[in-house]
Design a protein around this motif. Structure first.
Motif, mmCIF file in Angstrom:
data_model
loop_
_atom_site.group_PDB
_atom_site.id
_atom_site.type_symbol
_atom_site.label_atom_id
_atom_site.label_comp_id
_atom_site.label_asym_id
_atom_site.label_seq_id
_atom_site.Cartn_x
_atom_site.Cartn_y
_atom_site.Cartn_z
ATOM 1 N N ALA A 37 0.834 -1.204 0.000
ATOM 2 C CA ALA A 37 0.000 0.000 0.000
ATOM 3 C C ALA A 37 0.872 1.258 0.000
ATOM 4 C CB ALA A 37 -0.927 -0.009 1.211
ATOM 5 N N ALA A 38 1.961 1.228 0.764
ATOM 6 C CA ALA A 38 2.856 2.390 0.805
ATOM 7 C C ALA A 38 3.490 2.632 -0.562
ATOM 8 C CB ALA A 38 3.942 2.176 1.859
ATOM 9 N N VAL A 39 3.920 1.576 -1.227
ATOM 10 C CA VAL A 39 4.502 1.722 -2.563
ATOM 11 C C VAL A 39 3.488 2.289 -3.536
ATOM 12 C CG1 VAL A 39 5.411 0.406 -4.529
ATOM 13 C CG2 VAL A 39 6.277 -0.039 -2.245
ATOM 14 N N MET A 40 2.245 1.769 -3.473
ATOM 15 C CA MET A 40 1.202 2.268 -4.373
ATOM 16 C C MET A 40 0.923 3.745 -4.122
ATOM 17 S SD MET A 40 0.328 -0.186 -6.356
ATOM 18 C CE MET A 40 -1.301 0.148 -6.950
ATOM 19 N N LEU A 41 0.862 4.157 -2.858
ATOM 20 C CA LEU A 41 0.610 5.564 -2.541
ATOM 21 C C LEU A 41 1.748 6.449 -3.021
ATOM 22 C CD1 LEU A 41 -0.951 5.272 1.037
ATOM 23 C CD2 LEU A 41 -2.103 5.931 -1.073
ATOM 24 N N LEU A 42 2.979 5.990 -2.843
ATOM 25 C CA LEU A 42 4.120 6.774 -3.300
ATOM 26 C C LEU A 42 4.118 6.908 -4.817
ATOM 27 C CD1 LEU A 42 6.971 5.489 -0.964
ATOM 28 C CD2 LEU A 42 5.877 7.722 -0.938
ATOM 29 N N LYS A 43 3.758 5.832 -5.526
ATOM 30 C CA LYS A 43 3.692 5.904 -6.986
ATOM 31 C C LYS A 43 2.598 6.858 -7.429
ATOM 32 C CE LYS A 43 5.724 1.540 -8.364
ATOM 33 N NZ LYS A 43 5.524 0.296 -9.110
ATOM 34 N N LYS A 44 1.440 6.801 -6.737
ATOM 35 C CA LYS A 44 0.355 7.716 -7.091
ATOM 36 C C LYS A 44 0.774 9.156 -6.828
ATOM 37 C CE LYS A 44 -3.626 4.694 -6.535
ATOM 38 N NZ LYS A 44 -4.852 4.436 -5.787
ATOM 39 N N LYS A 45 1.443 9.386 -5.699
ATOM 40 C CA LYS A 45 1.895 10.738 -5.378
ATOM 41 C C LYS A 45 2.909 11.222 -6.401
ATOM 42 C CE LYS A 45 3.950 13.536 -1.769
ATOM 43 N NZ LYS A 45 4.586 13.567 -0.470
ATOM 44 N N GLN A 46 3.841 10.341 -6.778
ATOM 45 C CA GLN A 46 4.843 10.718 -7.769
ATOM 46 C C GLN A 46 4.181 10.981 -9.116
ATOM 47 O OE1 GLN A 46 7.828 7.761 -8.495
ATOM 48 N NE2 GLN A 46 9.161 9.173 -9.575
ATOM 49 N N ALA A 47 3.207 10.160 -9.484
ATOM 50 C CA ALA A 47 2.497 10.381 -10.750
ATOM 51 C C ALA A 47 1.733 11.698 -10.708
ATOM 52 C CB ALA A 47 1.548 9.222 -11.033
#
Length: 201
Positions: A37-47
């Protein structure tokens, strides 16, 4: 009677080890799910950050086109380093520049290698018309990268829009420019021009 309590004590120990394994497995699953979940949130934030930066860039330079992301990694085609005399009139100046072309399609990288003599000639012509002052600024390097991108695909019959011609059209030239803009936009197979070495003397 002594055997009954011993059997009762053995049973909880066996059940306790099973509980311990279940608890450890549950903790491991929670850690993996939390990490995912943390990786997904970081990817969404970066996107989201990239799209905001892209929106700012699109507002500043509406001509810039984003290349669609492909499933395979990009292919890099390094060119032999260029050493060229610059167009400075007062002093003899030269530049030594290493260039690498980034493409998404490996087949196009092979095509670039086949046209390498013509590509090198075009890039040398671009470099020899630059002055040291133009090459030492960030804007000058960015314009050089765009010019190299345009000239590197020209030998293969791909004509990219010259962005300088489209910028700030004069009122008298407005009808001509409108006709030029109706021409279909050609996407460059070279996605980026990278400088591996940049010396101006």
């Amino acid at each position: 009677m002594a055997t009954a309590p011993a059997a009762e004590e053995a049973a909880p120990k066996g059940g306790g080890s099973k509980k311990l394994i279940i608890i450890l497995a549950a903790v491991l699953v929670l850690v993996l799910v939390g990490g995912g979940a943390a990786v997904m949130l970081l990817k969404k934030k970066q996107a989201a950050d990239d799209s905001e930066d892209g929106a700012d860039t699109a507002e500043a330079a509406p001509k810039a086109k984003a290349h669609p992301k492909s499933d395979h990694p990009p292919t890099f085609v390094p060119l032999d380093p260029f050493t060229v005399n610059l167009a400075d009139k007062d002093v003899d100046r030269f530049a030594q520049i290493g260039i690498t072309l980034q493409v998404d399609d490996p087949h196009f990288a092979d095509q670039i290698k086949a046209y390498m003599p013509a590509i090198r000639s075009n890039v040398l012509m671009v470099l020899s018309h630059k002055t040291a002052v133009e090459l030492l600024t960030q804007e000058g390097k960015e314009k050089l990268a765009k010019d190299i991108m345009r000239e590197s695909v020209r030998p293969m019959g791909i004509e990219l829009d010259d962005e300088d011609e489209d910028e700030a059209p004069a009122a008298a030239d407005a009808p001509k420019k409108k006709k030029k803009k109706k021409k279909a936009h050609v996407e460059s197979p070279v996605t980026q021009v990278l400088f591996s070495n940049f010396i101006v003397q």
